[in-house]
Design an enzyme around this catalytic site. Structure first.
Site, PDB file in Angstrom:
ATOM      1  N   CYS A 110       2.258  17.762  62.315  1.00  0.00           N
ATOM      2  CA  CYS A 110       3.800  17.593  61.506  1.00  0.00           C
ATOM      3  C   CYS A 110       4.724  17.796  62.674  1.00  0.00           C
ATOM      4  O   CYS A 110       5.470  18.118  62.564  1.00  0.00           O
ATOM      5  CB  CYS A 110       4.016  19.242  60.440  1.00  0.00           C
ATOM      6  SG  CYS A 110       4.306  20.742  60.921  1.00  0.00           S
ATOM      7  N   ASP A 113       5.625  22.188  69.437  1.00  0.00           N
ATOM      8  CA  ASP A 113       6.042  23.797  70.239  1.00  0.00           C
ATOM      9  C   ASP A 113       4.237  23.641  71.472  1.00  0.00           C
ATOM     10  O   ASP A 113       4.066  23.928  72.373  1.00  0.00           O
ATOM     11  CB  ASP A 113       5.412  24.911  69.126  1.00  0.00           C
ATOM     12  CG  ASP A 113       6.943  25.318  68.995  1.00  0.00           C
ATOM     13  OD1 ASP A 113       7.344  25.351  70.050  1.00  0.00           O
ATOM     14  OD2 ASP A 113       8.135  25.415  67.599  1.00  0.00           O
ATOM     15  N   HIS A 128      16.049  20.870  69.284  1.00  0.00           N
ATOM     16  CA  HIS A 128      15.962  20.626  67.583  1.00  0.00           C
ATOM     17  C   HIS A 128      17.487  19.988  66.684  1.00  0.00           C
ATOM     18  O   HIS A 128      16.904  19.375  65.643  1.00  0.00           O
ATOM     19  CB  HIS A 128      16.087  22.570  66.463  1.00  0.00           C
ATOM     20  CG  HIS A 128      14.275  23.021  66.680  1.00  0.00           C
ATOM     21  ND1 HIS A 128      14.503  24.020  67.789  1.00  0.00           N
ATOM     22  CD2 HIS A 128      14.289  22.574  65.680  1.00  0.00           C
ATOM     23  CE1 HIS A 128      12.883  24.149  67.487  1.00  0.00           C
ATOM     24  NE2 HIS A 128      12.498  23.628  66.443  1.00  0.00           N
ATOM     25  N   GLU A 155       0.601  26.061  66.571  1.00  0.00           N
ATOM     26  CA  GLU A 155       1.663  25.568  67.950  1.00  0.00           C
ATOM     27  C   GLU A 155       1.729  26.159  68.620  1.00  0.00           C
ATOM     28  O   GLU A 155       2.008  26.070  70.167  1.00  0.00           O
ATOM     29  CB  GLU A 155       2.731  26.274  67.454  1.00  0.00           C
ATOM     30  CG  GLU A 155       2.807  25.683  66.405  1.00  0.00           C
ATOM     31  CD  GLU A 155       4.978  26.154  65.343  1.00  0.00           C
ATOM     32  OE1 GLU A 155       6.010  25.380  65.542  1.00  0.00           O
ATOM     33  OE2 GLU A 155       5.008  27.668  65.264  1.00  0.00           O
TER      34      GLU A 155
HETATM   35  C1  PEP Z   1       6.319  22.031  65.823  1.00  0.00           C
HETATM   36  O1  PEP Z   1       6.286  22.479  66.598  1.00  0.00           O
HETATM   37  O2  PEP Z   1       5.334  20.725  66.013  1.00  0.00           O
HETATM   38  C2  PEP Z   1       7.650  22.016  65.019  1.00  0.00           C
HETATM   39  C3  PEP Z   1       7.119  21.088  63.710  1.00  0.00           C
HETATM   40  O3  PEP Z   1       8.126  23.352  64.509  1.00  0.00           O
HETATM   41  P1  PEP Z   1       9.190  22.399  65.513  1.00  0.00           P
HETATM   42  O4  PEP Z   1       9.595  21.722  65.663  1.00  0.00           O
HETATM   43  O5  PEP Z   1      10.585  23.224  64.173  1.00  0.00           O
HETATM   44  O6  PEP Z   1       9.176  24.113  66.337  1.00  0.00           O
HETATM   45 MG    MG Z   2       7.513  25.021  66.079  1.00  0.00          MG
END
Ligand code: PEP
Ligand code: MG
Length: 756
Positions: free
Chosen positions: A676, A629, A364, A605
């Protein structure tokens, strides 16, 4: 065997520098295995040679002088085959290459094993004997085991440039440390360690500006710790058995030991910063004790370390010392692990780059770096980062490299690159107010991603159609307790109001995995398969309902909210989440707050959600594919693990098939499908996703101009043809090549993502 192995590795790790580590290695192995000679060769990759670096049994002057080219001799053969070579009579082997003046004539038995780390041969370790005999299988096992351990220790030295300095002393300053590309871009700045110095090993080598003040601070810290120990002993003695009470006395005796204090004061008087002088004095004793065979004495090493940390804690608490950190104009934050709170340690205008020893491109912190548009390098592995503090550093977020104290030539090269980048960004910014339409006029919605209130202005100015993913957890991560409903409402309302009428997709709290809250620790063996996202919030309805109420209240007025549920694996989870949303909605109405029920979406995901995309879609208003994910779960590759980062790729053909299926099923249920994950920020992948039918893409504001540029360079038919072809391919490389060729043909060569 295990004991000997541990002792050798411990001694090698404790060596003050690389030459001593190598010398200790060969001597210890010779003694432990009772052989006549032990020799270590290291790979000099620049010159494609193996260099004899340390020996016992051959002539000592051979060290550093004997160089064998890769095809030469038995050393080359061991490295080439990447397996042990056990010979009864080495000189009779066809690949034996006699080297003059090393004293090898006396030896017959030969055992060579490669030192390998991450498939790379770092060197070769050999043992030799005068007798003509094969080494016993147990001896082979021992040498292989020790070589595997040493390879990991040596790899650190290699990555830190230490071996290169030994092999080619003139090459300093141009040597890069290789990690993983975390966020694109290039930056120069000064290494800044954001966290409070956590451990003795992390203390940087710093000079004292005022030795008298250092001495006073040190004495005060010692006195405070002594007081603490005395107080603790008094409070606890009625409860403790005499042996435990005695421990406090031992601690206090250690603390007042003349030598420990005397050595520190000598260090300070010699011009060292108090923490540095204290570190040296403590670690010297720790090493001495660790080496002791007596278990009682070696356990005392941990006591001394503990004392060391306590004193350090008080030295660091001195506010003058804290103020000295982070004074550079352009700061590159360097940390072992980094949290959002660490980023806050430096004013945003001075934050030039991030370097994180752990993690990978999908951690992250890397995502955050991309969101705020600063380069990041991840996964550099263990190294004493604290010692780099204040050094000049270049962060190359494209290649995943850093340079510490780079040469003028390297600096100049990067200065030029930074200037070129700025020019391309200026050109791309001109596209800001242009729509994201294909050459034949087909529009694609491009949304931004956000996580902090500070993102508002950038999103508003980015020309994005709204926010496609607002990660609410960041606001939870920088606090010391769960934020209240009112506090959340205030944050969400600012976001919604600033963007209205553009939509804002707010994702409900998605913690777990690598996103932890400082005030709610979750200890799990497999956090990415554990209590994450919706699983956590459904188990804590009080937290979930508070958040939903805050979102709904914030939306009264702006009315541009969409709610998104993360980490959904079953239809029941969605039903339960919707039930709680209805409850929050009903409560607010009963309280006299007429709020609209916003559209709701589900994140896809995990594979189970992908295969049930149609069923999930029917329960909600839209789908959003979280490829970050999804990739980790489809490919079984931890997104945060540097060891397997090379396997993580969202262009894997299995991923493309999965995404194509989700889009198809979403559309069959008559729902829009957004994407996303970070994949949407890659211009080549964005063109592909458009061809696969994605209705919208969400990327960081920094990436949006490039994505828009790519979208505007193709016709819809071309993107569909590209998707058709990509879905036929077998490997990531083939997919990447297809996309790169298409980008080049469309005149977008500058943003091609090179295949490594
Ligand atoms: C993802 O998993 O693609 C996502 C956008 O969520 P995060 O990266 O915050 O887990
Ligand atoms: Mg995610």
């Amino acid at each position: 065997m295990l004991k000997t192995l541990r002792r050798i590795v411990q001694e090698v790790s404790a060596a003050p520098d690389l030459p001593s580590a190598l010398a200790i290695t060969v001597n210890q192995i010779r003694d432990a295995m009772r052989v006549a000679a032990c020799t270590l060769y290291l790979a000099d990759e620049d010159n494609r040679e193996y260099v004899l670096m340390a020996t016992t049994g051959l002539h000592p002057q051979a060290a550093g002088r004997v160089r064998l080219n890769r095809q030469q001799g038995l050393i080359g053969l061991v490295a080439e085959r990447q397996e042990p070579l056990n010979l009864e009579d080495a000189p009779r082997h066809p690949r034996f290459h006699p080297v003059r003046d090393v004293g090898e004539e006396a030896y017959h038995a030969f055992l060579g094993v490669p030192l390998i780390q991450y498939r790379r041969v770092l060197g070769v370790l050999t043992i030799q004997h005068t007798a003509t005999r094969q080494f016993h299988p147990a001896e082979v096992d021992f040498l292989v085991t020790i070589a595997a351990q040493l390879a990991s220790t040596l790899n650190h030295a290699i990555l830190s440039g230490a071996t290169q300095e030994l092999l080619n002393p003139l090459a300093t300053g141009t040597r890069a440390l290789q990690g993983i590309a975390g966020a694109p871009g290039v930056a120069m700045g000064a290494v800044t360690i954001p966290h409070l110095l956590a451990d003795l090993d992390d203390i940087p080598d710093r000079a004292a500006t005022d030795p008298a003040a250092e001495e006073a601070a040190f004495r005060a810290a010692i006195a405070t710790v002594d007081d603490e120990l005395r107080g603790a002993c008094e409070r606890l003695s009625p409860l403790l058995p005499p042996t435990e009470q005695a421990l406090f006395t031992v601690y206090r005796m250690m603390l007042s030991s003349d030598s420990l204090i005397g050595d520190t004061l000598t260090g300070i008087q010699a011009g060292r910063w108090a923490p540095t002088a204290w570190r040296d004095a403590v670690l010297a004793r720790v090493r001495l004790l660790e080496r002791a065979e007596d278990p009682y004495l070696s356990a005392r090493a941990e006591d001394i370390r503990d004392l060391g940390r306590r004193v350090l804690h008080h030295l660091r608490a001195d506010p003058n010392r804290q103020a000295k950190l982070a004074t550079a104009e352009r700061c590159v934050l360097v940390a072992e692990e980094m949290s959002v709170a660490h980023l806050a340690a430096v004013p945003p205008e001075r934050l030039a780059g991030l370097v994180c020893l752990r993690g990978s491109a999908l951690s992250h912190v890397a995502i955050l770096a991309r969101a705020i548009g600063i380069p990041a390098v991840m996964g550099l592995g263990d190294r004493p980062i604290g010692r780099y503090e204040g050094c000049a550093i270049i962060v190359d977020g494209y290649q995943g490299r850093i340079y510490i104290e780079p040469d003028p030539a390297v600096r100049e090269e990067y200065r030029q690159l930074i200037a070129d980048e700025a020019e391309l960004s200026a050109e791309l910014n001109a596209l800001r107010d242009q729509p994201a339409v294909t050459r034949d006029g087909y529009p694609l919605s491009l949304y931004a991603k956000a996580g902090l209130l500070a993102d508002i202005a950038t999103v508003r100015d980015s020309g994005a159609g709204g926010i496609g993913l607002y990660r609410t957890e960041f606001a939870f991560m920088v606090r010391e307790s769960f934020p209240s409903e009112d506090e959340q409402c205030r944050i969400y309302r600012q976001m919604l109001t600033a963007l209205t009428p553009r939509p804002v997709v707010m994702r409900t709290l998605d913690i777990g995995g690598d996103k932890t809250l400082p005030y709610f620790s979750i200890e799990e063996k497999n956090p990415f398969l554990g209590w994450r996202g919706m699983r956590f919030t459904l188990d804590h309805p009080e937290i979930f309902l508070t958040q939903l109420r805050a979102m709904l209240r914030a939306n009264a007025g702006p009315n541009n909210l969409r709610i998104l549920f993360p980490m959904i694996t079953t239809v029941e989870e969605v039903e339960e989440a919707l039930r709680l949303l209805d409850q929050a909605h009903r409560e607010l109405r009963e309280e006299g707050l007429p709020t609209a029920r916003p559209p709701v979406g589900v994140m896809i995901e995990v594979p189970s959600a992908a295969w049930q995309a149609a069923q999930l879609a029917r329960k909600v208003d839209f789908l959003s594919v979280g490829t970050n994910d999804l990739t980790q779960y489809v490919l079984a590759v931890d997104r945060d693990n540097a060891h397997v980062a090379g396997l993580y790729d969202n262009l894997h053909p299995a991923m493309l098939k999965t995404i194509a299926y989700i889009i198809e099923e979403g559309h069959r249920a008559d729902r829009l499908v957004n994407l996303c994950g970070e994949m949407a920020a890659d211009p080549g992948a964005a063109v592909l996703l458009l061809g696969m039918g994605a209705d919208s893409l969400s990327a960081s504001t920094v990436s949006l101009p490039r994505v828009k540029w790519a979208i505007r360079s193709f016709t819809r038919t071309e993107t569909r043809e590209l998707a058709r072809q990509a879905l036929q391919l077998d490997t990531v490389r083939q997919v990447r090549r297809l996309l790169n060729d298409a980008l080049r043909r469309a005149g977008l060569g500058e943003i091609v993502h090179e295949i490594h």
